[in-house]
Design a protein around this motif. Structure first.
Motif, mmCIF file in Angstrom:
data_model
loop_
_atom_site.group_PDB
_atom_site.id
_atom_site.type_symbol
_atom_site.label_atom_id
_atom_site.label_comp_id
_atom_site.label_asym_id
_atom_site.label_seq_id
_atom_site.Cartn_x
_atom_site.Cartn_y
_atom_site.Cartn_z
ATOM 1 N N ASP A 81 4.009 -1.963 -1.432
ATOM 2 C CA ASP A 81 5.166 -1.269 -0.964
ATOM 3 C C ASP A 81 6.361 -1.702 -1.737
ATOM 4 O OD1 ASP A 81 5.463 -3.762 -0.051
ATOM 5 O OD2 ASP A 81 6.203 -2.994 2.097
ATOM 6 N N ARG A 119 2.198 -6.496 2.129
ATOM 7 C CA ARG A 119 3.632 -5.866 2.394
ATOM 8 C C ARG A 119 4.607 -6.732 2.250
ATOM 9 N NH1 ARG A 119 -0.511 -3.199 2.167
ATOM 10 N NH2 ARG A 119 -0.921 -1.197 3.907
ATOM 11 N N SER A 163 -5.309 -0.825 -1.949
ATOM 12 C CA SER A 163 -4.248 -0.723 -0.868
ATOM 13 C C SER A 163 -4.797 0.077 0.404
ATOM 14 C CB SER A 163 -2.979 -0.249 -1.391
ATOM 15 O OG SER A 163 -2.096 0.106 -0.546
ATOM 16 N N SER A 164 -4.431 -0.482 1.312
ATOM 17 C CA SER A 164 -4.927 0.470 2.756
ATOM 18 C C SER A 164 -3.789 1.314 2.925
ATOM 19 C CB SER A 164 -5.143 -0.467 3.773
ATOM 20 O OG SER A 164 -4.189 -1.444 4.068
ATOM 21 N N GLY A 165 -2.693 1.125 2.449
ATOM 22 C CA GLY A 165 -1.571 2.139 2.830
ATOM 23 C C GLY A 165 -0.412 2.513 1.647
#
Length: 496
Positions: free
Chosen positions: A59, A232, A82-84
């Protein structure tokens, strides 16, 4: 530059590195890698190493303060997943021109780029990377980052690792120093617990850490921060409240693990999630460290029960491959932690190791290999492409496991090859990852294409009976050839 020089010397004197402790004072000042030759490829510079460690923080906006080529050559050079958030997949650079350098516009352009990123993307933090050009012209990156952080109200982290200061491995460690100085410990979590851990040096290549995290979740163990894989910014900022840590790749972040233990009393161990035995041992050591730090001892029993269950499932799946792979010979041309962790994993199912590279491996890595293989005859520091080709073409190995740069040597030798480095497409960590690794090796070795490519080409096969052809080059000679071989089949030719 004086502060950067001090950081480099501090990294060179890393007391947690066994190899470094064995050197005298003069040798220690030279660092861990051979000096770089200007203009020569050295497997990555310090900037590349820092980018490798920090870019998987998903992020964060990663801003390269340099001419365009520096970012173009280093962007997305690993298959981390990445999971997000996907901001890390966006490439940011100040794109300095010759005019910017001559007119001294670098710092002004950097400040403007930080402001534009903040307004357009609103990231939780911005990491700024100087490179050779901006470091040599003297741009004060730290001053610009400090002023931008005050002006825009968000962390702006200088990552001082210009390429000319050393190798990729040095850049890995300088990235760890940047996290220690500017990120870790800057946020206090409100939910710290006795089962929080950090995973250091895990890059989540092809999403393979997602095969391990569910195991920890079932034990009630929370990964406070996985640095850097699928990380993150907030998690890393709170990493100082973890109770224990596991070091996956010591060559990259051993300095980070040691200093976190000194500052915040977070004990760590070095382990591996490759192979059934090593995965089980890693889970046990994590639980034991947590118990020493005050967790309920009942977690030890739950860990043993989980290991027994998962091992039984994995061995049952692997039983189908053992008859097809037992006794097969593997040449492992990689380095670092994979030089011993993958060796152990393959030997568990009866595969023989004919050689393993120990390039970039620590003294501890080499000792583990000796314990696993019972000798050091199968270890090589570096094997030239010619030597690799000779070994494979003489059929001393049934398959080579390596990175993409040596795949064409195996293909030229008509030998199966499997990618196990950062560009790989399949996850190999944990119990399920081990099954996947064995499945891919089986598919590669028994692919029917290898039998076909090893056969002589049709034009190398000689006819069983030859007749003299007309010596003229007339149409009559051509017609004679067509009539002679019309309707022939492969059976009409002799052995090749």
């Amino acid at each position: 530059m004086s502060s950067l020089r001090a950081k480099i010397q501090d990294v060179f004197n890393e007391p947690a590195c066994e190899q470094n402790r064995g050197k005298d004072a003069k040798a220690r000042k030279k660092g861990c890698s051979k000096p770089l030759t200007p203009g020569a490829a050295a497997g990555g510079c310090a900037f590349d190493g820092a980018k490798i460690v920090l870019q998987p923080i998903t992020d964060v906006a990663h801003l390269i303060h340099a001419p365009l080529a520096c970012e173009g050559n280093s962007w997305d050079n690993r298959g981390a997943a990445s999971s997000g958030p996907t901001l890390w997949r966006t490439s940011f650079t100040t794109d300095l021109s010759e005019l910017d350098v001559v007119m001294g516009q670098g710092e002004r352009k950097l400040f403007k780029a930080i402001r534009e990123i903040k307004e357009a993307y609103r990231p939780p933090a911005i990491f700024v990377y100087p490179t050779c050009v901006t470091a040599l012209i003297g741009d004060d990156i730290e001053a610009v980052c400090k002023r931008a952080a005050e002006k825009f109200g968000l962390p702006v982290v200088p990552v001082n690792a210009p390429g000319f200061v050393g190798s990729k491995n040095l850049g890995n460690k300088l990235a760890g120093e940047a996290l220690l100085e500017h990120v870790i410990g800057t946020v206090e979590p409100g939910d710290a617990g006795p089962y929080d851990i950090n995973i250091l040096g895990e890059f989540n290549l092809s999403g393979e850490f997602w095969l391990v995290k569910p195991l920890l979740d079932r034990l009630g163990i929370r990964v406070r921060a996985c640095i850097p894989g699928d990380a993150r910014y907030f998690d890393i900022a709170c990493a100082h409240r973890a109770r224990a840590a596991m070091m996956v790749c010591s060559t990259a972040l051993i300095n980070l693990a040691r200093k976190m233990e000194q500052r915040w009393d977070i004990p760590f161990f070095e382990g591996s999630f490759y192979g059934i035995t090593d995965t089980s041992e890693a889970l046990r050591q994590i639980s034991q460290l947590l118990v020493k730090k005050g967790a309920d001892p009942e977690i030890l029993g739950r860990t043993d029960a989980l290991i027994a269950e998962e091992e039984a499932i994995a061995w049952k799946k692997l039983a189908a491959y053992r008859p097809r792979l037992e006794g097969k010979r593997v040449l492992l041309n990689t380095g670092g932690v994979k030089s011993w962790s993958v060796v152990h994993a393959l030997m568990e199912i009866g595969i023989k190791i004919v050689g393993t590279s120990v390039k970039k491996s620590t003294v501890g890595d080499k000792e583990r290999i000796k314990q696993i293989l019972k000798d050091d005859n199968h270890m090589f520091e570096q094997m030239t492409p010619r030597e690799l080709y000779a070994m494979l073409s003489e059929h001393k190995a049934d398959i080579m496991l390596s990175g993409g740069r040596t795949q064409f040597i195996a293909l030229k030798a008509k030998t199966p090859w499997l990618d196990i480095n950062q560009e790989r497409q399949h996850p190999y960590a944990g119990y399920d990852g081990m099954v996947e690794l064995v499945r891919q090796i089986d598919l590669a070795i028994h692919n029917p294409i290898w039998r076909q490519v090893r056969e002589p080409a049709p034009w190398d096969c000689q006819p069983a009976v030859r007749e003299e052809l007309p010596s003229t080059k007339s149409e009559t000679a051509t017609l004679h050839v067509v009539q002679k071989f019309a309707g022939t089949t492969a059976d009409d030719f002799g052995e090749c």
